[in-house]
Scaffold this active site. Structure first.
Site, short mmCIF file in Angstrom:
data_model
loop_
_atom_site.label_atom_id
_atom_site.label_comp_id
_atom_site.label_asym_id
_atom_site.label_seq_id
_atom_site.Cartn_x
_atom_site.Cartn_y
_atom_site.Cartn_z
CG ASP A 13 -68.53 -30.96 12.83
OD1 ASP A 13 -67.80 -30.96 13.64
OD2 ASP A 13 -68.93 -30.74 11.74
CE LYS A 16 -68.96 -34.52 19.75
NZ LYS A 16 -69.71 -34.22 18.49
N GLY A 40 -62.64 -32.70 16.20
CA GLY A 40 -62.29 -31.56 16.07
C GLY A 40 -63.11 -30.85 17.31
CG HIS A 41 -64.12 -32.27 20.21
ND1 HIS A 41 -64.38 -33.34 21.75
CD2 HIS A 41 -64.84 -32.71 19.09
CE1 HIS A 41 -64.38 -34.12 21.34
NE2 HIS A 41 -64.72 -33.85 20.18
CD GLN A 225 -66.27 -39.22 14.70
OE1 GLN A 225 -66.58 -40.16 15.47
NE2 GLN A 225 -64.91 -38.65 14.45
P1 IMP Z 1 -64.86 -40.54 8.22
O1 IMP Z 1 -65.52 -40.14 9.53
O2 IMP Z 1 -63.77 -39.68 7.76
O3 IMP Z 1 -64.37 -41.62 7.62
O4 IMP Z 1 -66.15 -39.72 7.61
C1 IMP Z 1 -67.02 -40.15 7.04
C2 IMP Z 1 -68.30 -39.19 7.00
O5 IMP Z 1 -68.58 -38.36 8.87
C3 IMP Z 1 -67.29 -37.91 6.94
O6 IMP Z 1 -69.12 -37.10 6.04
C4 IMP Z 1 -67.59 -37.13 7.77
O7 IMP Z 1 -68.22 -35.48 6.80
C5 IMP Z 1 -67.86 -37.23 8.93
N1 IMP Z 1 -67.18 -37.23 9.69
C6 IMP Z 1 -66.39 -37.70 10.25
N2 IMP Z 1 -66.09 -37.25 12.13
C7 IMP Z 1 -67.12 -35.89 11.45
C8 IMP Z 1 -66.41 -35.54 12.84
O8 IMP Z 1 -65.46 -34.75 13.94
N3 IMP Z 1 -68.16 -33.93 12.87
C9 IMP Z 1 -68.38 -34.41 11.28
N4 IMP Z 1 -68.65 -34.84 10.78
C10 IMP Z 1 -67.20 -36.15 10.92
#
Ligand code: IMP
Length: 429
Positions: A13, A16, A40-41, A225
């Protein structure tokens, strides 16, 4: 022309999408190579807020090729919704702009179910995943039981792969997780329908990227991420299920690492995190609430309020070191306007003494952040696009970050809109 990788330098977040969107203007090809629709961009174009979860941000310009490679896991339902939303907003008029690797793995309904049921079962020990089935889809990839895009679009192959897998998945869902399994007929019908819609994007992206490089095309790799969520180098187990460092641009897309010449590390002017896990500079105070409200810090994928805190320079140095960052992009500097004093974590007090740089795994130990205080500024800076026009203390804050991590700042965002940015250096020029 060498490739440029844009990575997140914190826990995701970082904004990017904004940076990719700005530099994608000068790229020929934009590539997504990791993660899935957990990302989510958000990009604001002509006042319209566009949120992209899977399709590379380059899609907002005509004439660019946008590639989703084998490193990504794809939820076809989300992909179709995204395509429809782009079309409804006047973007993505040409189907040939999107290429999707036939080797990318598909997120199936049982992945999403398993993700959610496991989190429920874990209770207080939950990771705080996005619930999008990302982890279970990557698990199947590694277990060699995943379904790939190229298999989804071949009805007979898809049927037999699904039959082969579903009994075991349902047994696990029902007996271990105490949920309700999914029916073969409904999954097969629903996913066959999706396949028929997205089949036209199936490509050999490996060859496409190889030839693009050979033809001296400018390629931008857009990570999902942030590095602190990397499966190996992040704050495990509170991480995502894929790699998020720049090396994954090469692994996830099959392009030689020699093709990558610049690594842009995107960081917010402060820090945020969603989900569980350590966050030593987190603010449980009015200042944290100020950042959340002023910065609109609510997840673009799940809507969850983000945890907010001061910039963590000690972790940033670690991120820069393991990622080989060549330029920093600072986002949301405007959010800091109005704060009297800004704090930056410049090290940690640990059991073994003071550390000026800390690895992600170490922030689990009993650590105490050490702060340096800098004066804030009152002026609103939204829309400023020259460094010299920034208030003195804002310039001082940026110079402080540069000096601390030893990497030049090449981009600063000063507002939500596409044009609210200071470009110091364009990596493609
Ligand atoms: P998962 O990727 O859904 O398995 O989540 C694992 C961890 O990564 C959690 O803490 C999510 O909130 C975090 N996470 C996954 N994708 C994002 C992102 O795009 N932005 C921020 N946090 C993310």
């Amino acid at each position: 022309m060498p490739g440029v990788v844009i990575i997140g330098g914190q826990w995701g977040d970082e904004g990017k999408g904004r940076v990719v969107d700005r530099f994608a203007r000068d790229a020929d090809v934009v590539v997504r190579f990791n993660g899935g629709n957990n990302a989510g961009h958000t990009i604001v174009v002509d006042g319209k807020k566009i949120i992209l979860h899977l399709i590379p941000s380059g899609i907002l310009y005509s004439g660019k090729k946008c590639v989703i490679t084998e490193g990504v896991v794809i939820d076809p339902k989300v992909l179709i919704e995204e395509i429809n939303n782009l079309r409804a907003n006047g973007f993505f008029k040409d189907d040939s702009a999107l290429l999707i690797s036939k080797n990318a793995h598909i997120i199936m309904p049982y992945h999403k179910l398993i993700d959610r049921l496991r989190e429920e079962k874990k209770g207080e020990r939950k990771i705080g995943t996005t619930g999008r089935g990302i982890g279970p889809a990557y698990e199947d990839k590694v277990a060699r039981t995943g379904i790939r895009f190229g298999e989804l679009i071949e009805p007979e192959i898809f049927k037999s792969r699904l039959k082969e897998l579903l009994d075991e998945k349902n047994l696990y869902i029902e007996k271990v997780l105490k949920g309700n399994g999914v029916s073969f007929d409904s999954v097969f019908t629903e996913y066959s329908e999706y396949a028929s819609i997205i089949k036209k994007y199936a490509s050999n992206t490996l060859d496409f990227l190889y030839n693009s490089l050979k033809n001296k095309k400018k390629i931008m790799f857009e990570a999902a991420q942030g590095v602190l969520l990397d499966i190996d180098f992040g704050t495990y187990p509170y991480v995502t299920a894929s790699h998020t460092t720049p090396a994954s641009a090469s692994i996830g897309s099959g392009v030689s690492h020699f093709a990558i010449k610049e690594v842009i590390g995107v960081i917010k002017a402060y820090t945020t995190r969603v989900g569980e896990g350590p966050f030593p500079t987190e603010l449980h105070s009015e200042e944290g609430d100020y950042l959340r409200e002023k910065g609109g810090e609510y997840g673009s994928t799940t809507g969850r309020p983000r945890r907010c805190g001061w910039l963590d320079g000690a972790l940033l140095k670690y991120v820069v070191r393991i990622s080989g960052v060549t330029g920093l992009a600072i986002t949301k500097l405007d959010v800091l306007s109005g704060l009297k004093t800004l704090k930056v974590c410049v090290g940690y007090k640990t059991k073994s003494g003071v550390k000026k740089e800390i690895t992600a795994g170490e922030v689990f130990e009993n650590v105490e952040p050490l702060y340096e205080e800098l004066p804030g500024w009152n002026e609103e800076i939204t829309g400023i696009n020259r460094f010299t026009k920034l208030p003195r203390n804002a310039r001082r804050y940026l110079r402080f970050i540069e000096k601390m991590v030893g990497v030049p700042i090449i981009f600063v965002s000063t507002g939500q809109s596409r044009e609210d940015a200071i470009i110091i250096k364009n990596p493609f020029k």
